[in-house]
Design a protein around this motif. Structure first.
Motif, PDB file in Angstrom:
ATOM      1  N   ARG A  39       0.833  -1.207   0.000  1.00  0.00           N
ATOM      2  CA  ARG A  39       0.000   0.000   0.000  1.00  0.00           C
ATOM      3  C   ARG A  39       0.868   1.257   0.000  1.00  0.00           C
ATOM      4  NH1 ARG A  39      -1.670   3.688   3.570  1.00  0.00           N
ATOM      5  NH2 ARG A  39      -0.503   2.677   5.247  1.00  0.00           N
ATOM      6  N   LEU A  40       1.916   1.260   0.826  1.00  0.00           N
ATOM      7  CA  LEU A  40       2.790   2.430   0.901  1.00  0.00           C
ATOM      8  C   LEU A  40       3.545   2.645  -0.409  1.00  0.00           C
ATOM      9  CD1 LEU A  40       4.312   2.049   4.496  1.00  0.00           C
ATOM     10  CD2 LEU A  40       2.480   3.568   3.736  1.00  0.00           C
ATOM     11  N   HIS A  41       3.960   1.536  -1.035  1.00  0.00           N
ATOM     12  CA  HIS A  41       4.662   1.638  -2.309  1.00  0.00           C
ATOM     13  C   HIS A  41       3.749   2.245  -3.375  1.00  0.00           C
ATOM     14  CE1 HIS A  41       7.500  -0.589  -5.333  1.00  0.00           C
ATOM     15  NE2 HIS A  41       7.630   0.719  -5.386  1.00  0.00           N
ATOM     16  N   LYS A  42       2.502   1.821  -3.399  1.00  0.00           N
ATOM     17  CA  LYS A  42       1.542   2.378  -4.352  1.00  0.00           C
ATOM     18  C   LYS A  42       1.350   3.864  -4.130  1.00  0.00           C
ATOM     19  CE  LYS A  42      -1.222  -1.850  -4.903  1.00  0.00           C
ATOM     20  NZ  LYS A  42      -2.545  -2.461  -4.634  1.00  0.00           N
ATOM     21  N   LEU A  43       1.261   4.275  -2.853  1.00  0.00           N
ATOM     22  CA  LEU A  43       1.110   5.694  -2.540  1.00  0.00           C
ATOM     23  C   LEU A  43       2.307   6.497  -3.033  1.00  0.00           C
ATOM     24  CD1 LEU A  43      -0.363   5.582   1.086  1.00  0.00           C
ATOM     25  CD2 LEU A  43      -1.507   6.451  -0.957  1.00  0.00           C
ATOM     26  N   ALA A  44       3.500   5.984  -2.767  1.00  0.00           N
ATOM     27  CA  ALA A  44       4.722   6.695  -3.161  1.00  0.00           C
ATOM     28  C   ALA A  44       4.845   6.786  -4.674  1.00  0.00           C
ATOM     29  CB  ALA A  44       5.945   6.007  -2.577  1.00  0.00           C
ATOM     30  N   LYS A  45       4.360   5.771  -5.380  1.00  0.00           N
ATOM     31  CA  LYS A  45       4.454   5.734  -6.838  1.00  0.00           C
ATOM     32  C   LYS A  45       3.235   6.358  -7.518  1.00  0.00           C
ATOM     33  CE  LYS A  45       8.278   3.398  -7.817  1.00  0.00           C
ATOM     34  NZ  LYS A  45       9.255   3.756  -8.850  1.00  0.00           N
ATOM     35  N   GLU A  46       2.221   6.709  -6.727  1.00  0.00           N
ATOM     36  CA  GLU A  46       0.985   7.281  -7.249  1.00  0.00           C
ATOM     37  C   GLU A  46       0.379   6.383  -8.330  1.00  0.00           C
ATOM     38  OE1 GLU A  46       2.200  11.192  -8.523  1.00  0.00           O
ATOM     39  OE2 GLU A  46       1.731  12.047  -6.572  1.00  0.00           O
ATOM     40  N   GLY A  47       0.318   5.097  -8.037  1.00  0.00           N
ATOM     41  CA  GLY A  47      -0.236   4.140  -8.993  1.00  0.00           C
ATOM     42  C   GLY A  47      -0.978   3.032  -8.281  1.00  0.00           C
ATOM     43  N   GLU A  48      -1.837   2.348  -9.034  1.00  0.00           N
ATOM     44  CA  GLU A  48      -2.639   1.266  -8.465  1.00  0.00           C
ATOM     45  C   GLU A  48      -2.179  -0.120  -8.896  1.00  0.00           C
ATOM     46  OE1 GLU A  48      -4.964   1.378  -6.120  1.00  0.00           O
ATOM     47  OE2 GLU A  48      -4.458   3.504  -5.965  1.00  0.00           O
ATOM     48  N   ALA A  49      -1.219  -0.197  -9.808  1.00  0.00           N
ATOM     49  CA  ALA A  49      -0.745  -1.501 -10.264  1.00  0.00           C
ATOM     50  C   ALA A  49      -0.208  -2.300  -9.081  1.00  0.00           C
ATOM     51  CB  ALA A  49       0.345  -1.339 -11.317  1.00  0.00           C
ATOM     52  N   PRO A  50      -0.508  -3.601  -8.998  1.00  0.00           N
ATOM     53  CA  PRO A  50      -0.076  -4.399  -7.835  1.00  0.00           C
ATOM     54  C   PRO A  50       1.400  -4.766  -7.861  1.00  0.00           C
ATOM     55  CG  PRO A  50      -1.250  -5.779  -9.394  1.00  0.00           C
ATOM     56  CD  PRO A  50      -1.362  -4.369  -9.916  1.00  0.00           C
ATOM     57  N   PHE A  51       2.086  -4.459  -8.964  1.00  0.00           N
ATOM     58  CA  PHE A  51       3.502  -4.823  -9.070  1.00  0.00           C
ATOM     59  C   PHE A  51       4.202  -3.827  -9.985  1.00  0.00           C
ATOM     60  CE2 PHE A  51       1.313  -7.028 -12.507  1.00  0.00           C
ATOM     61  CZ  PHE A  51       2.091  -6.698 -13.599  1.00  0.00           C
ATOM     62  N   GLU A  52       5.536  -3.870  -9.973  1.00  0.00           N
ATOM     63  CA  GLU A  52       6.327  -3.154 -10.966  1.00  0.00           C
ATOM     64  C   GLU A  52       7.498  -4.039 -11.360  1.00  0.00           C
ATOM     65  OE1 GLU A  52       9.666  -0.340  -8.919  1.00  0.00           O
ATOM     66  OE2 GLU A  52       7.625   0.416  -8.810  1.00  0.00           O
ATOM     67  N   ASP A  53       7.985  -3.850 -12.568  1.00  0.00           N
ATOM     68  CA  ASP A  53       9.118  -4.618 -13.075  1.00  0.00           C
ATOM     69  C   ASP A  53      10.359  -3.736 -13.075  1.00  0.00           C
ATOM     70  OD1 ASP A  53       7.656  -6.939 -13.494  1.00  0.00           O
ATOM     71  OD2 ASP A  53       7.090  -6.362 -15.529  1.00  0.00           O
ATOM     72  N   GLU A  54      11.383  -4.167 -12.382  1.00  0.00           N
ATOM     73  CA  GLU A  54      12.656  -3.444 -12.320  1.00  0.00           C
ATOM     74  C   GLU A  54      13.649  -4.092 -13.270  1.00  0.00           C
ATOM     75  OE1 GLU A  54      15.764  -0.812 -10.723  1.00  0.00           O
ATOM     76  OE2 GLU A  54      13.587  -0.742 -11.039  1.00  0.00           O
ATOM     77  N   LYS A  55      14.082  -3.335 -14.271  1.00  0.00           N
ATOM     78  CA  LYS A  55      15.117  -3.807 -15.190  1.00  0.00           C
ATOM     79  C   LYS A  55      16.481  -3.432 -14.616  1.00  0.00           C
ATOM     80  CE  LYS A  55      12.236  -3.404 -19.325  1.00  0.00           C
ATOM     81  NZ  LYS A  55      12.081  -2.777 -20.668  1.00  0.00           N
ATOM     82  N   PHE A  56      17.369  -4.403 -14.566  1.00  0.00           N
ATOM     83  CA  PHE A  56      18.683  -4.158 -13.986  1.00  0.00           C
ATOM     84  C   PHE A  56      19.758  -4.921 -14.747  1.00  0.00           C
ATOM     85  CE2 PHE A  56      17.231  -8.043 -12.070  1.00  0.00           C
ATOM     86  CZ  PHE A  56      18.375  -8.818 -11.902  1.00  0.00           C
ATOM     87  N   SER A  57      20.977  -4.414 -14.651  1.00  0.00           N
ATOM     88  CA  SER A  57      22.172  -5.114 -15.139  1.00  0.00           C
ATOM     89  C   SER A  57      23.094  -5.300 -13.941  1.00  0.00           C
ATOM     90  CB  SER A  57      22.878  -4.311 -16.229  1.00  0.00           C
ATOM     91  OG  SER A  57      22.057  -4.156 -17.370  1.00  0.00           O
ATOM     92  N   TYR A  58      23.960  -6.311 -13.997  1.00  0.00           N
ATOM     93  CA  TYR A  58      24.846  -6.539 -12.863  1.00  0.00           C
ATOM     94  C   TYR A  58      26.131  -7.211 -13.301  1.00  0.00           C
ATOM     95  CZ  TYR A  58      23.771 -11.578 -12.687  1.00  0.00           C
ATOM     96  OH  TYR A  58      23.664 -12.912 -12.971  1.00  0.00           O
ATOM     97  N   LEU A  59      27.105  -7.156 -12.418  1.00  0.00           N
ATOM     98  CA  LEU A  59      28.385  -7.823 -12.628  1.00  0.00           C
ATOM     99  C   LEU A  59      28.888  -8.324 -11.284  1.00  0.00           C
ATOM    100  CD1 LEU A  59      30.940  -8.476 -14.380  1.00  0.00           C
ATOM    101  CD2 LEU A  59      31.806  -6.230 -13.671  1.00  0.00           C
ATOM    102  N   ALA A  60      29.251  -9.591 -11.226  1.00  0.00           N
ATOM    103  CA  ALA A  60      29.830 -10.179 -10.014  1.00  0.00           C
ATOM    104  C   ALA A  60      31.203 -10.728 -10.347  1.00  0.00           C
ATOM    105  CB  ALA A  60      28.945 -11.293  -9.465  1.00  0.00           C
ATOM    106  N   VAL A  61      32.210 -10.304  -9.582  1.00  0.00           N
ATOM    107  CA  VAL A  61      33.577 -10.809  -9.770  1.00  0.00           C
ATOM    108  C   VAL A  61      34.104 -11.296  -8.430  1.00  0.00           C
ATOM    109  CG1 VAL A  61      34.046  -9.298 -11.735  1.00  0.00           C
ATOM    110  CG2 VAL A  61      34.623  -8.526  -9.430  1.00  0.00           C
ATOM    111  N   SER A  62      35.073 -12.212  -8.486  1.00  0.00           N
ATOM    112  CA  SER A  62      35.580 -12.805  -7.257  1.00  0.00           C
ATOM    113  C   SER A  62      37.095 -12.903  -7.281  1.00  0.00           C
ATOM    114  CB  SER A  62      34.981 -14.203  -7.051  1.00  0.00           C
ATOM    115  OG  SER A  62      35.387 -15.070  -8.100  1.00  0.00           O
ATOM    116  N   ARG A  63      37.668 -13.152  -6.102  1.00  0.00           N
ATOM    117  CA  ARG A  63      39.111 -13.342  -5.984  1.00  0.00           C
ATOM    118  C   ARG A  63      39.537 -14.700  -6.543  1.00  0.00           C
ATOM    119  NH1 ARG A  63      42.113  -8.786  -4.998  1.00  0.00           N
ATOM    120  NH2 ARG A  63      40.887  -7.379  -3.683  1.00  0.00           N
TER     121      ARG A  63
END
Length: 320
Positions: A240-264
């Protein structure tokens, strides 16, 4: 995917103690400045803006880091048997630390953030009832000009490197790698620019002796053609709070992201990365893959039994 209930409760408690109308008004302005990437003007100026940012952006950041870190830890194998120390650099209000706490046993947590109001709010959220991060330490850090001064098994910088001036990124990446004991995870927006930043970071870190864990199944040149970029999506359930902050009624949102993981150390990933949403036809699944040999398309038919079942369950980002 959604925020842990303890974090949701802590956010709700913070909003109860603030002027809700002021916070929701600030949310629109913060969101506009964030999307526009106005580097000189995108500063959190007060507590209301910090809380608005947390309500609007913590769920997406949490989801993206969760997904990226889960894929990254797959390649560490036995290295994750012992508790990991965590360093969350450019922590904001602590979303990445919350994500890591849900996936790995953490022996210690340090969050580094320059903006005072973000740091204060992040620390308050972690001190809520039932929080797994009550012992987390928070410190102020200006990443470009100051040394990190700490080292941890797991270092996470989410939505950070893209915000650094291009001429300073090499210096910042060197600091992040120096602070890394086992695994460094970088997460950025799933845009052509976010991917370009990570592609350059990949080259710099490989030159420094790092080994790529994810998403790449190999350490050679990226096989994607010009104009294409590697990115993934996580679906976030809106409260509910997320919807208020986003001013939308959709029950979800899709976050597009890129990432990189490197190790020793070299990881033990086996398989190819699913780069696109699989196409599921009648009795077959067609996968677009990035493999050790480069880009390839693989069609798996129903006759292939267990392999077909695995292909039907696969989603973009999975190892196959």
């Amino acid at each position: 995917m959604e925020l842990p209930m303890t974090l949701q409760a802590a956010l709700a408690e913070q909003l109860d103690s603030a002027q809700q109308a002021e916070v929701l008004s600030a949310a629109g302005e913060v969101s506009r400045r964030y999307r526009a990437r106005e580097k000189k003007s995108f500063q959190i100026r007060n507590r209301a803006e910090a809380l608005a940012y947390a309500l609007a952006r913590m769920p997406a950041t949490y989801g993206a880091v969760c997904r990226a870190l889960r894929y990254s830890l797959e390649g560490l194998g036995g290295l994750t048997q012992a508790p990991l120390s965590l360093l969350d650099v450019g922590a904001g209000t602590g979303a990445a630390a919350w994500a890591a706490a849900g996936l790995a046993e953490l022996s210690s947590v340090t969050c580094l953030e320059y903006a005072d109001e973000m740091r204060k709010l992040g620390e308050s959220l972690m001190h809520g009832e039932g929080s797994p991060l009550k012992q987390a330490e928070w410190s102020r850090l200006e990443l470009v000009s100051q040394p990190i001064g700490k080292r941890a098994d797991l270092v996470v910088a989410s939505y950070v490197v893209n915000e650094i001036r291009e001429e300073d990124r090499g210096k910042v990446l060197a600091k992040l790698w120096e602070a890394t004991g086992k695994l460094l995870l970088l997460v950025e927006p799933g845009t052509p620019e976010g991917f370009r930043v990570l592609k350059e970071a990949r080259s710099r870190l490989l030159e420094s002796g790092a080994h790529v864990l994810a998403p790449c199944p190999q350490e050679g040149p990226c096989p994607l053609p010009d104009g294409d970029w590697c990115h993934f999506v996580c679906r976030i359930q809106r409260t509910r709070l997320h919807k208020l902050a986003k001013e939308g009624e959709a029950p979800f949102e899709d976050e597009k992201f890129s990432y990189l993981a490197v190790s020793r150390e070299k990881g033990n990933l086996c398989g190819a990365r699913v780069l696109r949403h699989p196409y599921r036809g009648k009795g077959y699944v067609r996968l677009e893959l990035c493999s050790k040999e480069g880009l390839k398309q693989q069609t798996v038919s129903k006759r292939e039994g267990p392999l077909y079942k695995a292909a039907k369950k696969a989603v973009c980002g999975d190892l196959f």
